[in-house]
Design a protein around this motif. Structure first.
Motif, short mmCIF file in Angstrom:
data_model
loop_
_atom_site.label_atom_id
_atom_site.label_comp_id
_atom_site.label_asym_id
_atom_site.label_seq_id
_atom_site.Cartn_x
_atom_site.Cartn_y
_atom_site.Cartn_z
N ASN A 1 20.17 -96.13 92.17
CA ASN A 1 18.97 -95.63 91.57
C ASN A 1 18.06 -96.61 90.95
O ASN A 1 16.95 -96.57 90.95
N LYS A 2 18.78 -97.83 90.44
CA LYS A 2 18.12 -98.98 90.18
C LYS A 2 16.94 -99.56 91.07
O LYS A 2 16.01 -100.07 90.91
N ASN B 1 24.46 -95.69 90.19
CA ASN B 1 23.44 -96.30 89.19
C ASN B 1 22.80 -97.40 89.85
O ASN B 1 21.58 -97.71 89.86
N GLU B 2 23.39 -98.20 90.79
CA GLU B 2 23.00 -99.46 91.33
C GLU B 2 21.91 -99.00 92.41
O GLU B 2 20.88 -99.78 92.68
#
Length: 93
Positions: A48-49, A45-46
């Motif tokens: 992807n951000k 997720n990090e």
């Protein structure tokens, strides 16, 4: 995809059914790697951000096309013969 998912999926798809894990073994393996799975998802997720957002031009998206089935049926009924569907020419309207 977390590494333990990939490893488990490969074990479940073994060509030899006797080498595939049982449902109890699958649950046990998932429970054992739960923390690892969670950390890999959070890490993903990090990443992807930080990636740039992908923007698409709406004109470049493929969509389905409507056909006038009534006209096709009229044309087929005039033929008075049975033909395979694969040989029917669908006109563009």
């Amino acid at each position: 995809i977390p590494d333990c998912y990939i490893e488990l999926a490969n074990q479940c798809m073994d060509s030899d059914p006797k080498k595939r894990p049982t449902s109890v073994e699958i649950i046990d393996k998932l429970n054992k790697c739960q923390n690892k799975i969670k950390s890999q998802f959070l890490e993903s997720n990090e990443i992807n951000k930080k990636l740039a957002a992908i923007k698409e031009n709406i004109n470049n998206i493929y969509t389905s096309k409507a056909y006038n089935i009534t006209e096709i049926n009229k044309s087929l009924s005039k033929l008075k013969i049975s033909i395979p569907v694969s040989t029917v020419d669908v006109p563009n309207f």
